[in-house]
Design a protein around this motif. Structure first.
Motif, PDB file in Angstrom:
ATOM      1  N   HIS A  96     -13.387 -34.911 -23.143  1.00 51.56           N
ATOM      2  CA  HIS A  96     -12.384 -35.501 -21.897  1.00 51.56           C
ATOM      3  C   HIS A  96     -11.623 -36.715 -22.132  1.00 51.56           C
ATOM      4  O   HIS A  96     -10.592 -36.645 -21.901  1.00 51.56           O
ATOM      5  CB  HIS A  96     -13.414 -35.711 -20.910  1.00 51.56           C
ATOM      6  CG  HIS A  96     -12.685 -36.617 -19.413  1.00 51.56           C
ATOM      7  ND1 HIS A  96     -13.136 -37.079 -19.311  1.00 51.56           N
ATOM      8  CD2 HIS A  96     -11.642 -35.970 -18.808  1.00 51.56           C
ATOM      9  CE1 HIS A  96     -12.000 -38.080 -18.182  1.00 51.56           C
ATOM     10  NE2 HIS A  96     -11.204 -36.966 -18.008  1.00 51.56           N
ATOM     11  N   ARG A 100      -7.717 -37.052 -22.380  1.00 52.61           N
ATOM     12  CA  ARG A 100      -7.348 -37.805 -21.055  1.00 52.61           C
ATOM     13  C   ARG A 100      -6.388 -38.846 -21.997  1.00 52.61           C
ATOM     14  O   ARG A 100      -5.215 -38.980 -21.750  1.00 52.61           O
ATOM     15  CB  ARG A 100      -8.137 -38.323 -20.973  1.00 52.61           C
ATOM     16  CG  ARG A 100      -7.641 -39.323 -19.708  1.00 52.61           C
ATOM     17  CD  ARG A 100      -8.973 -39.267 -18.561  1.00 52.61           C
ATOM     18  NE  ARG A 100      -8.498 -40.944 -17.557  1.00 52.61           N
ATOM     19  CZ  ARG A 100      -8.220 -40.284 -16.550  1.00 52.61           C
ATOM     20  NH1 ARG A 100      -8.978 -40.422 -15.909  1.00 52.61           N
ATOM     21  NH2 ARG A 100      -8.374 -41.681 -15.514  1.00 52.61           N
ATOM     22  N   HIS A 342     -13.616 -39.768 -14.793  1.00 50.53           N
ATOM     23  CA  HIS A 342     -12.273 -38.769 -13.973  1.00 50.53           C
ATOM     24  C   HIS A 342     -12.027 -39.340 -13.216  1.00 50.53           C
ATOM     25  O   HIS A 342     -10.944 -38.558 -12.138  1.00 50.53           O
ATOM     26  CB  HIS A 342     -13.204 -36.878 -13.980  1.00 50.53           C
ATOM     27  CG  HIS A 342     -13.364 -36.804 -14.716  1.00 50.53           C
ATOM     28  ND1 HIS A 342     -13.265 -35.426 -15.208  1.00 50.53           N
ATOM     29  CD2 HIS A 342     -14.842 -36.776 -16.090  1.00 50.53           C
ATOM     30  CE1 HIS A 342     -14.146 -34.677 -16.137  1.00 50.53           C
ATOM     31  NE2 HIS A 342     -14.933 -35.404 -16.523  1.00 50.53           N
ATOM     32  N   CYS A 344      -9.407 -40.650 -10.837  1.00 47.58           N
ATOM     33  CA  CYS A 344      -7.384 -40.177 -10.639  1.00 47.58           C
ATOM     34  C   CYS A 344      -6.691 -40.689 -11.746  1.00 47.58           C
ATOM     35  O   CYS A 344      -6.321 -41.520 -11.617  1.00 47.58           O
ATOM     36  CB  CYS A 344      -7.252 -39.922  -9.208  1.00 47.58           C
ATOM     37  SG  CYS A 344      -5.496 -38.930  -9.457  1.00 47.58           S
TER      38      CYS A 344
HETATM   39  C1  HEM Z   1      -3.094 -40.230  -3.219  1.00 47.42           C
HETATM   40  C2  HEM Z   1      -3.361 -39.047  -3.831  1.00 47.42           C
HETATM   41  C3  HEM Z   1      -4.152 -38.676  -5.477  1.00 47.42           C
HETATM   42  C4  HEM Z   1      -5.577 -38.584  -4.470  1.00 47.42           C
HETATM   43  C5  HEM Z   1      -5.543 -38.407  -3.690  1.00 47.42           C
HETATM   44  C6  HEM Z   1      -6.182 -37.753  -5.884  1.00 47.42           C
HETATM   45  C7  HEM Z   1      -7.574 -37.378  -6.288  1.00 47.42           C
HETATM   46  C8  HEM Z   1      -8.405 -37.453  -7.339  1.00 47.42           C
HETATM   47  C9  HEM Z   1      -9.468 -37.473  -7.548  1.00 47.42           C
HETATM   48  C10 HEM Z   1     -10.466 -37.304  -6.089  1.00 47.42           C
HETATM   49  C11 HEM Z   1     -10.106 -36.814  -8.752  1.00 47.42           C
HETATM   50  C12 HEM Z   1     -11.039 -36.324  -9.142  1.00 47.42           C
HETATM   51  C13 HEM Z   1     -11.202 -35.329  -9.256  1.00 47.42           C
HETATM   52  C14 HEM Z   1     -12.314 -34.978 -10.313  1.00 47.42           C
HETATM   53  O1  HEM Z   1     -13.954 -36.367 -10.253  1.00 47.42           O
HETATM   54  O2  HEM Z   1     -13.713 -34.270 -10.736  1.00 47.42           O
HETATM   55  C15 HEM Z   1      -8.719 -36.148  -8.839  1.00 47.42           C
HETATM   56  C16 HEM Z   1      -8.619 -36.646 -10.440  1.00 47.42           C
HETATM   57  C17 HEM Z   1      -7.522 -36.068 -11.618  1.00 47.42           C
HETATM   58  N1  HEM Z   1      -5.647 -36.742 -10.475  1.00 47.42           N
HETATM   59 FE1  HEM Z   1      -5.582 -37.140  -8.602  1.00 47.42          FE
HETATM   60  N2  HEM Z   1      -5.295 -37.430  -6.915  1.00 47.42           N
HETATM   61  C18 HEM Z   1      -3.914 -37.238  -6.295  1.00 47.42           C
HETATM   62  C19 HEM Z   1      -2.883 -37.844  -6.833  1.00 47.42           C
HETATM   63  C20 HEM Z   1      -2.630 -37.974  -8.470  1.00 47.42           C
HETATM   64  C21 HEM Z   1      -0.994 -37.521  -9.084  1.00 47.42           C
HETATM   65  C22 HEM Z   1      -0.302 -38.087  -8.664  1.00 47.42           C
HETATM   66  C23 HEM Z   1      -1.522 -37.117 -10.378  1.00 47.42           C
HETATM   67  C24 HEM Z   1      -0.942 -36.298 -11.289  1.00 47.42           C
HETATM   68  C25 HEM Z   1       0.469 -36.939 -11.129  1.00 47.42           C
HETATM   69  C26 HEM Z   1      -2.723 -36.508 -10.048  1.00 47.42           C
HETATM   70  C27 HEM Z   1      -3.889 -35.902 -11.599  1.00 47.42           C
HETATM   71  C28 HEM Z   1      -4.967 -35.783 -11.652  1.00 47.42           C
HETATM   72  C29 HEM Z   1      -6.036 -35.475 -12.223  1.00 47.42           C
HETATM   73  C30 HEM Z   1      -5.242 -35.024 -13.889  1.00 47.42           C
HETATM   74  C31 HEM Z   1      -7.043 -35.605 -12.678  1.00 47.42           C
HETATM   75  C32 HEM Z   1      -8.503 -34.988 -13.296  1.00 47.42           C
HETATM   76  C33 HEM Z   1      -8.241 -36.924 -14.309  1.00 47.42           C
HETATM   77  C34 HEM Z   1      -9.897 -36.565 -15.557  1.00 47.42           C
HETATM   78  O3  HEM Z   1     -10.556 -35.603 -15.425  1.00 47.42           O
HETATM   79  O4  HEM Z   1      -9.760 -37.387 -16.197  1.00 47.42           O
HETATM   80  N3  HEM Z   1      -3.632 -36.860  -9.384  1.00 47.42           N
HETATM   81  N4  HEM Z   1      -7.473 -36.889  -8.614  1.00 47.42           N
END
Ligand code: HEM
Length: 395
Positions: A96, A100, A342, A344
């Motif tokens: 992971h 990342r 993980h 965001c």
């Molecule tokens: C208000 C906006 C957002 C919320 C509420 C949100 C929420 C989250 C949450 C709760 C996770 C954790 C998921 C987990 O641990 O299983 C996450 C991971 C992630 N988010 Fe967001 N997100 C937002 C915006 C974005 C944006 C703008 C992008 C991309 C440009 C994005 C891409 C990702 C990615 C790729 C992950 C996985 C990261 C990892 O596994 O290391 N998110 N998001």
């Protein structure tokens, strides 16, 4: 210890989420059954965690709670998520961390700052168009449009193609749509992938294609799943912005406070409160890697554990008056963006965008008036409006 399966409502019923009554259920569960077993049905059996501390703990222990078997509840007939063990969201350390790292450069504070002028111009134009429309749908006209532009810019999609991308991603990620609705979007990304193979570039697509992960380049399948993971995850940002604008429309005192204090500290706390209040990602799932005990309940290795973020964000033992929308709320260590390994990756970008949207609204708009229907999404994965009609009245 007997496992309690009594529960006053069905947490997997999308209607319960759409009506908002799920908050009453979560309150009940936090108090009476914070670690709750749900028997298998169409969905596999799973544990529900509803308290802030438990949810944070699980996020922070990827060694005990794995992401590699899926991070969202899926009907059993569909089997495991095709990205399991392959994409950033669906792998555990150390793989992971390497995945990342492959694209991390595109998500830094420095990168977000370098894009600030372009982002501000985009936001002004979207808000101006929404004002001119009279009644607008904050979901399509504001939230989806802004989040789609951001993801397009991040991936390196040409400005001329961004409107088309918005249309295809709306069709592909609309709930209940068949897998075939993803075809135009995937075809577009396949062409882009081959273009980056021929001519490398420093955008996220270029990084997926040309940066190695643990010494090896990704396969084409891994690249496309990675791109789809980014596009799907960014949907949360659009929903949070749309739900945030709507919340400001239904809380006129908070809106007036934002207008008065738009150049001060309030904007920073307002961003966090909108994220907490809207909690657009409804749940994350993990699979226990070993037997653990949480709040006296034995969670066996292999059990699925579901973390309900909007519940953590209304936990009365952490947030004073959690059901009050308060733009000045401090402290506000919500879990809307997850936590730990993980957390965001888009959070910096999402916060910058939300801040600029709030500032632009406060500058250009005198009042946000509900102007028609608000239809909530029927989903247990994301929450917010499916559409919400408001009038943005010009200053
Ligand atoms: C208000 C906006 C957002 C919320 C509420 C949100 C929420 C989250 C949450 C709760 C996770 C954790 C998921 C987990 O641990 O299983 C996450 C991971 C992630 N988010 Fe967001 N997100 C937002 C915006 C974005 C944006 C703008 C992008 C991309 C440009 C994005 C891409 C990702 C990615 C790729 C992950 C996985 C990261 C990892 O596994 O290391 N998110 N998001």
């Amino acid at each position: 210890m007997t496992v309690s399966t009594y529960i006053p409502a069905d947490i997997t019923d999308p209607e319960l989420h759409a009506s908002g009554e799920v908050h009453q259920l979560w309150r009940w569960m936090r108090q009476h059954s914070p670690v709750h077993w749900h028997e298998p049905g169409d969905l596999p059996g799973f544990w529900s965690l509803t308290r802030y501390d438990h949810i944070r703990y699980v996020y922070q222990h990827p060694d005990l709670y794995s992401s590699a078997h899926g991070v969202l509840l899926r009907p059993t007939v569909l089997g495991e998520d095709p990205g399991s063990g392959l994409t950033m969201a669906l792998t555990d350390p150390p793989r992971h961390r390497a995945l990342r790292g492959q694209v991390a450069d595109r998500f830094t504070e420095r990168c977000a700052r370098s894009l600030a002028d372009e982002m501000r111009t985009e936001i002004r134009s979207v808000v101006t168009r929404a004002i001119e429309k009279g009644a607008c749908d904050v979901v399509q006209d504001v939230g989806a449009r802004l989040s789609s532009y951001s993801i397009a810019r991040l991936l390196g999609v040409e400005p001329a193609d961004r409107e088309q991308l918005l249309q295809w991603s709306t069709e592909a990620f609309e709930s209940g749509k068949p897998l075939t609705s993803h075809v135009p979007l995937m075809r577009f990304f396949i062409d882009m992938m081959y273009a980056r193979m021929a001519t490398p570039a420093q955008d996220a697509m270029g990084m997926f294609v040309n940066n190695d992960v643990q010494g090896e380049l990704l396969t084409e399948t891994e690249i496309l799943l990675g791109v789809e993971n980014l596009v799907g995850a960014s949907e949360n940002a659009g929903l949070a912005m749309a739900a945030g604008v709507f919340a400001l429309g239904t809380h006129p005192q908070q809106w007036q406070r934002l207008v008065r204090e738009r150049d001060g500290e309030l904007v920073r706390t307002a961003v966090e409160e909108v994220l907490r209040w809207t909690s657009s990602a409804t749940h994350s799932m993990r699979t226990a890697t070993v037997d653990t005990v949480v709040q006296g309940q034995r969670i066996a290795a292999g059990d699925r554990v579901v973390l309900w973020m909007p519940s953590a964000n209304r936990d009365e033992s952490v947030f004073a008056e959690p059901d009050r929308f308060d733009l000045g709320r401090q402290p506000n260590r919500h879990l809307a963006l997850g936590a730990g390994e993980h957390v965001c990756i888009g959070s910096t970008m999402a916060r910058h965008q939300m801040r600029m949207l709030l500032q632009t609204l406060a500058e250009l708009v005198a009042a946000i008036e509900p102007a028609g229907d608000m239809e909530p999404l029927r989903s247990i994965t994301v929450n917010g409006p499916a559409y919400a009609t408001v009038r943005l009245v010009a200053q």
